[in-house]
Scaffold this motif. Structure first.
Motif, mmCIF file in Angstrom:
data_model
loop_
_atom_site.group_PDB
_atom_site.id
_atom_site.type_symbol
_atom_site.label_atom_id
_atom_site.label_comp_id
_atom_site.label_asym_id
_atom_site.label_seq_id
_atom_site.Cartn_x
_atom_site.Cartn_y
_atom_site.Cartn_z
ATOM 1 N N LYS A 162 0.830 -1.206 0.000
ATOM 2 C CA LYS A 162 0.000 0.000 0.000
ATOM 3 C C LYS A 162 0.869 1.263 0.000
ATOM 4 C CE LYS A 162 -3.687 -2.351 2.533
ATOM 5 N NZ LYS A 162 -4.447 -2.410 3.815
ATOM 6 N N ARG A 163 2.080 1.143 0.529
ATOM 7 C CA ARG A 163 3.014 2.274 0.496
ATOM 8 C C ARG A 163 3.607 2.404 -0.908
ATOM 9 N NH1 ARG A 163 7.475 1.321 2.989
ATOM 10 N NH2 ARG A 163 7.048 -0.742 3.840
ATOM 11 N N MET A 164 3.799 3.648 -1.358
ATOM 12 C CA MET A 164 4.273 3.888 -2.715
ATOM 13 C C MET A 164 5.413 4.908 -2.702
ATOM 14 S SD MET A 164 0.490 4.157 -4.475
ATOM 15 C CE MET A 164 0.949 3.829 -6.160
ATOM 16 N N TYR A 165 6.381 4.678 -3.592
ATOM 17 C CA TYR A 165 7.503 5.595 -3.787
ATOM 18 C C TYR A 165 7.626 5.838 -5.284
ATOM 19 C CZ TYR A 165 8.239 4.167 0.989
ATOM 20 O OH TYR A 165 8.047 3.911 2.326
ATOM 21 N N GLU A 172 4.814 8.031 0.072
ATOM 22 C CA GLU A 172 5.716 8.471 1.129
ATOM 23 C C GLU A 172 7.015 9.080 0.606
ATOM 24 O OE1 GLU A 172 6.303 5.485 4.121
ATOM 25 O OE2 GLU A 172 4.222 5.591 4.797
ATOM 26 N N GLY A 173 7.186 9.139 -0.708
ATOM 27 C CA GLY A 173 8.390 9.759 -1.236
ATOM 28 C C GLY A 173 8.328 9.927 -2.733
ATOM 29 N N VAL A 174 8.672 11.122 -3.217
ATOM 30 C CA VAL A 174 8.696 11.426 -4.652
ATOM 31 C C VAL A 174 10.075 11.964 -4.996
ATOM 32 C CG1 VAL A 174 7.762 12.881 -6.486
ATOM 33 C CG2 VAL A 174 6.218 11.900 -4.765
ATOM 34 N N GLY A 186 8.365 1.819 6.475
ATOM 35 C CA GLY A 186 7.529 3.000 6.314
ATOM 36 C C GLY A 186 7.700 3.936 7.492
ATOM 37 N N VAL A 187 7.134 5.127 7.388
ATOM 38 C CA VAL A 187 7.381 6.151 8.403
ATOM 39 C C VAL A 187 6.495 5.940 9.629
ATOM 40 C CG1 VAL A 187 8.175 7.887 6.768
ATOM 41 C CG2 VAL A 187 5.738 7.724 7.285
ATOM 42 N N PRO A 188 7.052 6.167 10.830
ATOM 43 C CA PRO A 188 6.214 6.158 12.036
ATOM 44 C C PRO A 188 5.120 7.217 11.936
ATOM 45 C CG PRO A 188 8.552 6.146 12.590
ATOM 46 C CD PRO A 188 8.464 6.432 11.126
#
Length: 492
Positions: free
Chosen positions: A142-145, A224-226, A398-400
């Motif tokens: 579900k997390r995407m970069y 969470e990051g581009v 992933g980030v807290p």
């Protein structure tokens, strides 16, 4: 006597401030074997071939999509079709692992910027082309970069749709980074999802990236990051002795002007101007760079043709504490405006005779964004930095979430609390507390949260370090991969 501690040593230790005595200096993490292997697969030859093909489309002006008299096989839409075909080829090579998509829309006429003329004067079709490498874990995926570059070009007249506008550096170089990252990383597997993007409309006003960023927001992408690459060609101008092929600039925004005013005021009240999510992503890039690129050695690309087989130079990522360069802008702003952490990579020293210029010679000066000014080995190094960053983040937990610093008491301790990442990787997650002096830009010290855990509850620590003297961050780690740090928000 062996093992004894001198008076001078004891005094030096006692003179150390609390923040230096209670943490360990930030250490360079051990490189991950899979990520390190992927870096050796990046090919300057492949990058050169892709840029040569992009240049061959003659003029990739976004507004050329409205023209009907272009020579077949030229123009921005032909370029979009070719980029899509390349992503599809990469997908075939990995057994269909990439979902290739086209974000196609019509940009409506719009006013110009300030006193400038409009850059979109009629309904104009735009195509963002992207490929999704889904993560292997159902939760972490579900997390995407995301990595992006823009494939449209321009000359002096931004509305010129027929003149030769090669854009070999601005921004075929960034497009090539996205494409090479897709080719290489699609041969590997990561728990989280990576998205490889080539956008249009940058030169007309960041139109393509703005549409894609809004799409990501509306569809609830957990982005969470581009990483935006724009002008990473390592311009090589004869006689230029000030260019650096061992540095790349990393631009990022501090405070988001689109944030609620209460949030901006709160950040300013505690000196948090440099603690925004994009700035934290930039710090993560610097750590990845130290892990993989600053000391990268070895004969890479030995199987990739005529440009292969040279020793790559080290590459130092340099954080620039501003959104972008003066008088210029980039696609990372579109994502930053939507609240996504985003940074921009740009070569160290740009030659403006080779950007936005009609190809010509005047008074002995050569103008134009020509292929011969690109350094394909430099672009490959920037691509490796992007790949290593994407891979590290996609392997991290992933980030807290909801990171806070308790400010209810006047004391010299610091209490930090947080929640686990929203979509962590499988397996154990450990947390690190990082900090730095308030006059220093990058993290200096780290401590395993387990060393101080249990003092105030689960997912919390109490450290005997004054919160007034340092900036803190909390990051989540799995194996050698850590997320970017998250700064705490004051809470009572």
């Amino acid at each position: 006597m062996s093992g004894s501690v001198s008076v001078a040593q004891r005094r030096a230790s006692a003179d150390q401030p609390d923040y230096a005595r209670l943490g360990n200096p930030i250490a360079t993490p051990a490189p991950d074997a899979q990520i390190r292997a992927s870096l050796h697969e990046a090919s300057p030859d492949r990058i050169r071939q892709n840029i040569e093909r992009l240049v061959a489309f003659n003029n990739r002006s976004t507004v050329s999509s409205t023209e009907t008299d272009l020579k077949p096989g030229t123009g921005v839409l032909a370029a979009a079709d070719w980029i899509r075909s390349q992503f599809e080829e990469y997908s075939k090579a990995c057994g269909g692992c990439l979902e290739v998509k086209v974000d196609e829309f019509v940009e409506q006429p719009q006013p110009g910027f300030g006193n400038s003329k409009p850059r979109i004067v009629r309904p104009t079709p735009l195509r963002n082309v992207y490929a999704i490498l889904r993560g292997t874990d159902p939760v972490a995926s579900k997390r995407m970069y995301l990595v992006t570059g823009h494939y449209d070009t321009r000359v002096n007249d931004v509305m010129d749709t027929h003149g030769f506008a090669p854009g070999a550096n601005d921004d075929s170089s960034g497009t090539a980074v996205s494409m090479e990252s897709a080719r290489v990383l699609s041969q590997h597997k990561f728990p989280a999802t990576i998205v490889f993007v080539c956008v249009a409309g940058e030169e007309q006003g960041l139109n393509g990236s703005a549409h894609l960023a809004k799409l990501a927001k509306s569809e609830g992408w957990q982005l969470e990051g581009v990483l935006n690459n724009d002008i990473v060609g390592g311009d090589t101008t004869p006689g230029d002795t000030l260019q650096s092929k061992t540095r790349v600039r990393v631009f990022s925004q501090g405070i988001l002007p689109t944030a609620p005013i209460e949030q901006i005021r709160a950040a300013l009240s505690v000196g948090g101007e440099s603690e925004g999510p994009s700035r934290q992503l930039a710090r993560e890039v610097l750590e990845v760079d130290r892990t993989y690129l600053e000391k990268l050695k070895g004969n890479v690309n030995s199987a990739h043709g005529s440009l292969a087989g040279t020793q790559p130079q080290e590459l130092q990522a340099v954080m620039e504490l501003r959104l972008d360069r003066f008088l210029r802008g980039g696609d990372h702003k579109s994502f930053s405006d939507q609240g996504f952490p985003a940074v921009r990579f740009t070569e160290w020293r740009e030659n403006f005779n080779h950007q936005h210029q009609t190809v010509r010679q005047e008074n002995g000066v050569e103008y134009g964004d020509l292929l011969k000014f690109d350094d394909f080995h430099y672009i490959a190094q920037v691509a490796r930095l992007n790949m290593a960053t994407l891979g590290t983040l996609a392997m991290s937990p992933g980030v807290p979430q909801n990171v806070k610093v308790v400010t209810s008491n006047l004391d010299n301790d610091t209490i930090l609390t947080w929640d686990p990442p929203a979509s962590p990787t499988p397996g154990p997650v450990r947390y690190e507390i990082v900090w730095r002096e308030t006059a220093v830009n990058d993290w200096q010290y780290a401590a395993d949260a387990a060393r101080y855990s249990g003092t105030v509850g689960e997912h919390s620590v109490r450290l005997p370090v004054s919160k007034d003297n340092v900036f803190f961050g909390v990051r989540a780690c799995s194996g050698t991969a850590c997320s970017q740090a998250v700064p705490p928000v004051p809470a009572r």
